[in-house]
Design a protein around this motif. Structure first.
Motif, PDB file in Angstrom:
ATOM      1  N   VAL A 118       0.845  -1.070  -0.277  1.00 29.39           N
ATOM      2  CA  VAL A 118       0.193   0.291  -0.169  1.00 29.39           C
ATOM      3  C   VAL A 118       1.675   1.101  -0.148  1.00 29.39           C
ATOM      4  O   VAL A 118       0.473   2.295  -0.967  1.00 29.39           O
ATOM      5  N   ALA A 119       2.403   0.970   1.090  1.00 31.73           N
ATOM      6  CA  ALA A 119       2.955   2.217   1.266  1.00 31.73           C
ATOM      7  C   ALA A 119       3.621   2.413  -0.196  1.00 31.73           C
ATOM      8  O   ALA A 119       3.968   3.960  -0.706  1.00 31.73           O
ATOM      9  N   THR A 120       4.150   1.598  -1.008  1.00 31.39           N
ATOM     10  CA  THR A 120       5.169   1.958  -2.318  1.00 31.39           C
ATOM     11  C   THR A 120       3.795   1.537  -3.838  1.00 31.39           C
ATOM     12  O   THR A 120       4.460   2.122  -4.746  1.00 31.39           O
ATOM     13  N   ALA A 121       2.670   1.039  -3.612  1.00 36.02           N
ATOM     14  CA  ALA A 121       1.930   0.973  -5.272  1.00 36.02           C
ATOM     15  C   ALA A 121       1.228   2.388  -5.080  1.00 36.02           C
ATOM     16  O   ALA A 121       0.289   2.787  -5.925  1.00 36.02           O
ATOM     17  N   TYR A 122       0.598   3.421  -3.726  1.00 37.40           N
ATOM     18  CA  TYR A 122      -0.465   4.415  -4.360  1.00 37.40           C
ATOM     19  C   TYR A 122       0.075   5.231  -3.795  1.00 37.40           C
ATOM     20  O   TYR A 122       1.145   5.788  -2.889  1.00 37.40           O
ATOM     21  N   PRO A 123      -0.454   6.459  -4.105  1.00 36.06           N
ATOM     22  CA  PRO A 123       0.100   7.517  -3.855  1.00 36.06           C
ATOM     23  C   PRO A 123      -0.421   7.993  -2.607  1.00 36.06           C
ATOM     24  O   PRO A 123      -1.314   7.547  -2.291  1.00 36.06           O
ATOM     25  N   ALA A 124       0.175   8.701  -1.816  1.00 33.74           N
ATOM     26  CA  ALA A 124      -0.293   9.362  -0.087  1.00 33.74           C
ATOM     27  C   ALA A 124      -1.600  10.074  -0.381  1.00 33.74           C
ATOM     28  O   ALA A 124      -1.962   8.876   0.469  1.00 33.74           O
ATOM     29  N   HIS A 125      -2.694   9.991  -1.132  1.00 33.22           N
ATOM     30  CA  HIS A 125      -3.693  10.227  -0.813  1.00 33.22           C
ATOM     31  C   HIS A 125      -4.326   8.935  -1.199  1.00 33.22           C
ATOM     32  O   HIS A 125      -5.389   9.354  -0.578  1.00 33.22           O
ATOM     33  N   LEU A 126      -4.579   8.299  -1.739  1.00 25.59           N
ATOM     34  CA  LEU A 126      -5.211   7.115  -2.589  1.00 25.59           C
ATOM     35  C   LEU A 126      -4.521   5.989  -0.990  1.00 25.59           C
ATOM     36  O   LEU A 126      -5.923   5.434  -1.146  1.00 25.59           O
ATOM     37  N   ARG A 127      -3.362   6.128   0.148  1.00 27.64           N
ATOM     38  CA  ARG A 127      -3.682   5.003   1.242  1.00 27.64           C
ATOM     39  C   ARG A 127      -5.380   4.605   1.789  1.00 27.64           C
ATOM     40  O   ARG A 127      -5.047   4.487   2.391  1.00 27.64           O
ATOM     41  N   PRO A 128      -5.688   6.066   2.301  1.00 29.15           N
ATOM     42  CA  PRO A 128      -7.015   6.074   3.394  1.00 29.15           C
ATOM     43  C   PRO A 128      -7.787   4.599   2.879  1.00 29.15           C
ATOM     44  O   PRO A 128      -8.362   4.362   3.228  1.00 29.15           O
ATOM     45  N   LYS A 129      -7.555   5.085   1.400  1.00 29.88           N
ATOM     46  CA  LYS A 129      -9.047   4.105   0.376  1.00 29.88           C
ATOM     47  C   LYS A 129      -8.097   2.978   0.345  1.00 29.88           C
ATOM     48  O   LYS A 129      -8.646   1.514   0.014  1.00 29.88           O
ATOM     49  N   ALA A 130      -6.930   2.975  -0.117  1.00 27.67           N
ATOM     50  CA  ALA A 130      -6.093   1.743  -0.012  1.00 27.67           C
ATOM     51  C   ALA A 130      -6.372   0.957   1.189  1.00 27.67           C
ATOM     52  O   ALA A 130      -6.401  -0.700   1.274  1.00 27.67           O
ATOM     53  N   LEU A 131      -6.051   1.587   2.538  1.00 30.09           N
ATOM     54  CA  LEU A 131      -6.309   0.664   3.578  1.00 30.09           C
ATOM     55  C   LEU A 131      -7.521   0.733   3.724  1.00 30.09           C
ATOM     56  O   LEU A 131      -7.902  -1.000   4.793  1.00 30.09           O
ATOM     57  N   ALA A 132      -9.006   1.375   3.410  1.00 36.79           N
ATOM     58  CA  ALA A 132      -9.857   1.041   3.533  1.00 36.79           C
ATOM     59  C   ALA A 132     -10.507  -0.719   2.873  1.00 36.79           C
ATOM     60  O   ALA A 132     -11.584  -1.415   3.423  1.00 36.79           O
ATOM     61  N   ILE A 133      -9.447  -0.986   2.124  1.00 36.58           N
ATOM     62  CA  ILE A 133      -9.907  -2.013   1.065  1.00 36.58           C
ATOM     63  C   ILE A 133      -9.466  -2.719   2.027  1.00 36.58           C
ATOM     64  O   ILE A 133     -10.475  -3.797   2.300  1.00 36.58           O
ATOM     65  N   ILE A 134      -8.488  -2.984   2.557  1.00 37.04           N
ATOM     66  CA  ILE A 134      -7.899  -4.613   3.544  1.00 37.04           C
ATOM     67  C   ILE A 134      -9.334  -4.662   4.451  1.00 37.04           C
ATOM     68  O   ILE A 134      -9.467  -5.153   5.460  1.00 37.04           O
ATOM     69  N   SER A 135      -9.820  -3.490   5.425  1.00 33.76           N
ATOM     70  CA  SER A 135     -10.824  -3.165   6.220  1.00 33.76           C
ATOM     71  C   SER A 135     -12.208  -4.003   6.008  1.00 33.76           C
ATOM     72  O   SER A 135     -12.715  -4.666   6.357  1.00 33.76           O
TER      73      SER A 135
END
Length: 458
Positions: free
Chosen positions: A126-143
């Protein structure tokens, strides 16, 4: 204003799908094993070892998390992630083909290691594949990936166990796990190693094993207290506490217990909220059956409501961009505290049981906000060659605290069964203790931002 692409835009679609599939399957297996276990112990004549598959998974999961942190920081996420998927698959095959309970336990241990390795690697991805502004949404996928297994896991695994046999609860996941890994190969081919060269990583698995054993020994000590075996209880509790403290001192960031500003406080808060939530969640169905006369199906529905609340909270935090993350964390903790106070009130004589459905939606909402938010805070404050180590610490804190919380709740239930405490009073005390833990976490939330941001948060 042009809308920025989301996590399912073409350049991130396969990565997002792969993460969702992998995490969903890990979560499904954790839920499904509970449904399959009665059939497993019957066929393998392993009733005396009923708790061992759970303990093996917990201990080896911590080992996997301990291994993955600095490994990811040295070589990147590709090798640890593929290794984790491979070991998890091997664990599925071992458990599904087991002819003896010892082999089944071995398979569960392999699954624990695999999930630990893959979980940290996914977090770093998540830290390397997505830009910083998309990390909250990427982590929302995990949740959110935990929600579907919570909704359908018991039904699906129960149906498979009844019609195909318990072995297919494990063997049937193998092709799905491999397919999920294949969807991540494109992004893994382009991943680069952060190149961390710091020493000491070889000690992490040993300390993770020590911490996991500490959790199991502490649970045994609590059971010995309930059984009235005082001398044995003192020995087990002392040994378990020493092992746990010794392990966590090496695994968690320095200053976590003192709520040092930044990542150490984030790691501490994650443990506090996980321990309190899972402790209360583990007794919700039992409380409804015992105190309010609910049936089996009705007593399990609050957990479904909580899963939906979790999904809603995860989605909401991914879309909120105008609120500082530590403040958002406080909001989630406030929701959890309200849930726990309400659960304690439901244990009073004459209190109705139906409000639990609303309360557990609120509790799930709080967790859905808090869990991804702690992830974002860690990633935002980690250098490129520290994301693996810090992600590992965050998840070790979560897993360890969840194990301690559920074990503590189980010991409390055992005390009520032994007649040492009324059941309603015991569960009310548990709810109030969980609320107090959330209050401590709220204090820590004010210290989760780096020093230069603390003025904006306050």
């Amino acid at each position: 204003m042009e809308r920025s692409p989301g996590v399912f835009a073409p350049q991130w679609r396969l990565t997002s799908i792969g993460i969702a599939v992998a995490i969903s399957l890990f979560a499904f297996e954790g839920i499904a094993v509970a449904t399959a276990m009665p059939a497993v112990v019957r066929d393998l004549d392993g009733l005396a070892f009923f708790g061992w598959p759970y303990s093996a998974f917990l201990v080896m999961n911590l080992v996997g998390l301990g291994v993955a942190g600095q490994w990811c920081d040295r070589v990147g996420q590709r090798t640890p992630l593929l290794t984790g998927i491979g070991v998890f698959t091997l664990g599925l095959l071992t458990a599904g083909s087991a002819g003896h309970m010892a082999v089944f336990v071995l398979g569960r241990g392999a699954q624990g290691i695999g999930v630990g390795l893959a979980s940290v690697a996914v977090f770093q991805l998540v830290a390397t594949a997505y830009p910083a502004h998309l990390r909250p949404k990427a982590l929302a996928i995990i949740s959110a990936a935990y929600v579907l297994p919570a909704l359908i896991g018991p039904v699906v695994s129960g149906t498979i166990t009844a019609h195909l046999g318990w072995r297919w609860v494990f063997l049937g996941l193998v092709p799905l796990v491999l397919a999920g890994g294949l969807t991540l190969l494109p992004v893994l081919r382009t991943s680069t190693a952060p190149g961390r060269t710091s020493a000491g990583g070889s000690r992490k698995p040993l300390f993770a094993l020590l911490a996991g054993i500490g959790v199991v020994v502490l649970q045994s000590g609590g059971n010995a207290v309930v059984a009235g075996r005082t001398t044995l209880a003192v020995l087990l509790l002392g040994a378990g506490l020493l092992a746990l403290v010794a392990g966590l001192r090496e695994l968690l960031p320095q200053g976590s217990t003192r709520l040092r500003r930044g990542v150490p406080s984030v790691v501490a808060v994650r443990g506090l909220l996980a321990g309190s939530f899972y402790a209360v969640e583990s007794v919700v169905p039992l409380t409804l059956v015992t105190l309010h006369g609910f049936g089996t199906a009705a007593s399990g529905l609050p957990l479904l409501a909580g899963a939906l609340g979790w999904w809603a909270g995860a989605q909401a935090q991914g879309r909120i961009t105008t609120v500082a993350r530590p403040l958002l964390l406080r909001w989630g903790l406030a929701a959890l505290a309200c849930c726990f106070v309400g659960m304690a009130a439901l244990c009073l004589p004459g209190a109705p049981g139906w409000p639990v459905y609303l309360l557990w939606i609120v509790g799930g909402l709080g967790m859905g906000v808090c869990v991804p938010t702690t992830g974002v805070l860690v990633l935002d404050q980690s250098a490129e060659d520290e994301t693996g180590t810090n992600s590992s610490a965050l998840q070790i804190s979560d897993v360890t605290a969840a194990g301690l919380g559920t074990s503590g709740a189980g010991v409390l239930v055992g005390a009520t069964a032994a007649g040492n405490l009324a059941f309603g009073a015991g569960m009310a005390v548990l709810g109030l203790l969980a609320m107090a833990v959330c209050a401590a976490a709220a204090v820590g939330a004010s210290r989760t931002a780096p020093a230069e941001e603390c003025a904006a948060v306050g």
